[in-house]
Design an enzyme around this catalytic site. Structure first.
Site, PDB file in Angstrom:
ATOM      1  N   ILE A   1       0.839  -1.203   0.000  1.00 25.45           N
ATOM      2  CA  ILE A   1       0.000   0.000   0.000  1.00 25.45           C
ATOM      3  C   ILE A   1       0.876   1.255   0.000  1.00 25.45           C
ATOM      4  O   ILE A   1       0.607   2.210  -0.742  1.00 25.45           O
ATOM      5  CB  ILE A   1      -0.972  -0.027   1.200  1.00 25.45           C
ATOM      6  CG1 ILE A   1      -1.960  -1.195   1.020  1.00 25.45           C
ATOM      7  CG2 ILE A   1      -1.713   1.292   1.338  1.00 25.45           C
ATOM      8  CD1 ILE A   1      -2.823  -1.500   2.241  1.00 25.45           C
TER       9      ILE A   1
ATOM     10  N   GLU B   1     -12.236   1.560  17.572  1.00 21.34           N
ATOM     11  CA  GLU B   1     -13.282   1.529  16.532  1.00 21.34           C
ATOM     12  C   GLU B   1     -14.402   0.570  16.946  1.00 21.34           C
ATOM     13  O   GLU B   1     -14.115  -0.486  17.501  1.00 21.34           O
ATOM     14  CB  GLU B   1     -12.683   1.064  15.203  1.00 21.34           C
ATOM     15  CG  GLU B   1     -11.609   2.004  14.686  1.00 21.34           C
ATOM     16  CD  GLU B   1     -10.955   1.490  13.407  1.00 21.34           C
ATOM     17  OE1 GLU B   1     -11.366   0.427  12.889  1.00 21.34           O
ATOM     18  OE2 GLU B   1     -10.017   2.139  12.929  1.00 21.34           O
TER      19      GLU B   1
ATOM     20  N   HIS C   1     -13.015   3.886   8.798  1.00 18.36           N
ATOM     21  CA  HIS C   1     -12.277   2.660   8.437  1.00 18.36           C
ATOM     22  C   HIS C   1     -12.930   2.024   7.209  1.00 18.36           C
ATOM     23  O   HIS C   1     -13.425   0.885   7.273  1.00 18.36           O
ATOM     24  CB  HIS C   1     -12.208   1.668   9.602  1.00 18.36           C
ATOM     25  CG  HIS C   1     -11.118   0.639   9.403  1.00 18.36           C
ATOM     26  ND1 HIS C   1     -10.501  -0.003  10.440  1.00 18.36           N
ATOM     27  CD2 HIS C   1     -10.541   0.154   8.272  1.00 18.36           C
ATOM     28  CE1 HIS C   1      -9.598  -0.847   9.967  1.00 18.36           C
ATOM     29  NE2 HIS C   1      -9.608  -0.773   8.640  1.00 18.36           N
TER      30      HIS C   1
ATOM     31  N   ILE D   1      -3.982   5.471   7.178  1.00 17.13           N
ATOM     32  CA  ILE D   1      -4.876   4.425   6.651  1.00 17.13           C
ATOM     33  C   ILE D   1      -4.421   3.057   7.174  1.00 17.13           C
ATOM     34  O   ILE D   1      -4.878   2.030   6.674  1.00 17.13           O
ATOM     35  CB  ILE D   1      -4.944   4.418   5.099  1.00 17.13           C
ATOM     36  CG1 ILE D   1      -3.560   4.388   4.456  1.00 17.13           C
ATOM     37  CG2 ILE D   1      -5.723   5.602   4.572  1.00 17.13           C
ATOM     38  CD1 ILE D   1      -2.804   3.123   4.508  1.00 17.13           C
ATOM     39  N   ALA D   2      -3.501   3.040   8.153  1.00 15.64           N
ATOM     40  CA  ALA D   2      -2.914   1.775   8.625  1.00 15.64           C
ATOM     41  C   ALA D   2      -3.766   1.185   9.746  1.00 15.64           C
ATOM     42  O   ALA D   2      -4.717   0.435   9.498  1.00 15.64           O
ATOM     43  CB  ALA D   2      -1.481   2.001   9.054  1.00 15.64           C
ATOM     44  N   ARG D   3      -3.448   1.529  10.968  1.00 10.56           N
ATOM     45  CA  ARG D   3      -4.203   1.115  12.141  1.00 10.56           C
ATOM     46  C   ARG D   3      -4.151   2.258  13.148  1.00 10.56           C
ATOM     47  O   ARG D   3      -3.104   2.906  13.294  1.00 10.56           O
ATOM     48  CB  ARG D   3      -3.596  -0.137  12.787  1.00 10.56           C
ATOM     49  CG  ARG D   3      -3.891  -1.430  12.032  1.00 10.56           C
ATOM     50  CD  ARG D   3      -5.364  -1.828  12.139  1.00 10.56           C
ATOM     51  NE  ARG D   3      -5.650  -3.061  11.422  1.00 10.56           N
ATOM     52  CZ  ARG D   3      -6.125  -3.116  10.176  1.00 10.56           C
ATOM     53  NH1 ARG D   3      -6.359  -2.013   9.500  1.00 10.56           N
ATOM     54  NH2 ARG D   3      -6.390  -4.278   9.611  1.00 10.56           N
TER      55      ARG D   3
END
Ligand code: NAP
Length: 312
Positions: A155, A260, A278, A229-231
């Site tokens: 990514i 989340e 997410h 956009i990872a964690r």
């Protein structure tokens, strides 16, 4: 007799239906008496279908003594203990590559939306401020900025290759240098000091827990932006909120959060963030392809004891 499979979630209705057609499928998420089912039938289960969001808790694995394989929907495996799987001889597959484009597009979308203040601008037009107050304030251009990629994997590389034509210079941080022309930093603070925009694209889990911390945010500075956009776990979230509130950094575009879906409500009060729930891989096309790959991995295991996209 068909294989007994335990699904922790629906992958996509049509694909869950495919699984139900071929296997003796049990949906743990729909059961009222989960403990009763596991006590009675846990030993029958040889395969688990899960997702990056649900993972596979070790205490659940403990109740599946004949588990052979886990096929997971998504590419993150921070909620599956791979060491425990290896020790027990359990194989694991994920769904890499097919979501790379949508996730990289989302990172680029968040980057533009954050620097160009898309959400503020949308409100400016909708609310009538445009006619009542006047022209919206100026935003920042991405062109000419330095983009620091944290984790130049599938990514991260897709993000970099999209950013170059937009006029950004690329640097990156990871555990090792890659055979690419981008500038490598073996120190995250040094990358943040160099970069105007940090985009986080490394795995979550213990090794990356909170690595984007107050020191890194301070080094990024008052004109700097973070895109994640990872964690959520990769960023020290209280430090990020503080940095956004006090303008230690200029803004953030966030697809992922620590807790989340119960995102810290402080984010919702901030004008200098763009938030996404997410949903970086959340397109019909990509989710269908991911679900198909989950089915294909399980079928490959059932047919020949092999996996198409194994991680363990
Ligand atoms: P990947 O190809 O495995 O790339 C991960 C990169 O992170 C590699 O370049 C790796 O490089 C680097 N890395 C690994 N450990 C690191 C560490 N401790 N510190 C710094 N860098 C580290 O994975 P990918 O397919 O690009 O996916 C990356 C992550 O994106 C996934 O793990 C997942 O959590 C997240 N993701 C999010 C969404 C979403 O919906 N928002 C969707 C898909 C994926 P080195 O080995 O050289 O360090």
């Amino acid at each position: 007799m068909s294989r007994s499979v335990l699904a922790l979630t629906d992958i996509r209705p049509a694909y869950t239906a495919m699984l139900a057609k071929r296997y003796d499928l049990h949906r743990l998420d729909l059961m009222d008496d989960k403990a009763g089912f596991l006590a009675k039938a846990g030993a029958k289960i040889t395969a688990v279908v899960t997702s990056a969001r649900f993972g596979l808790p070790v205490d659940l694995m403990d109740q599946l003594p004949n588990l052979e394989v886990v096929t997971s929907f998504g590419v993150g495996y921070d909620l599956i203990d791979l060491d425990v799987c290896r020790a027990r001889g359990i194989r694991v597959s994920i769904t890499p590559d097919i979501l790379t484009d949508d996730v990289a597009d989302t990172a680029i979308m968040l980057m533009h939306a954050t620097l160009r203040q898309l959400v503020v601008g949308d409100d400016w037009a909708r609310s009538g401020k445009w006619s009542s107050v006047g022209t919206m304030g100026l935003t920042r251009s991405v062109r000419g900025k330095k983009l620091g990629v944290v984790g130049l994997g599938r990514i991260g590389q897709a993000i970099a290759s999209r950013a170059v034509p937009s006029g950004l210079e690329i640097g990156y941080f990871g555990r090792s240098a890659k055979p690419v022309d981008y500038r490598f930093f073996d120190d995250l603070v040094a990358l943040a000091d160099w970069a105007d925009i940090l985009v986080v694209a490394c795995p979550g889990g213990a090794a990356t827990q909170g690595i984007i911390n107050a020191e890194v945010l301070g080094a990024l500075g008052a004109d700097g932006y973070v895109i994640n956009i990872a964690r959520g776990s990769v960023i020290d979230e209280p430090a990020l909120i503080h940095a956004l509130q006090t303008k230690v950094i200029a803004g953030a575009g966030l697809d992922v959060f620590y807790n989340e879906p119960h995102m810290d409500r402080a984010f919702a009060e901030l004008e200098n963030v763009v938030l996404y729930p997410h949903h970086a891989s959340g397109t019909v096309e990509t989710r269908d392809a991911m679900a198909q790959l989950v089915v294909d991995n399980l079928n490959a295991w059932d047919d020949s004891g092999t996996l198409i996209t194994p991680i363990v």
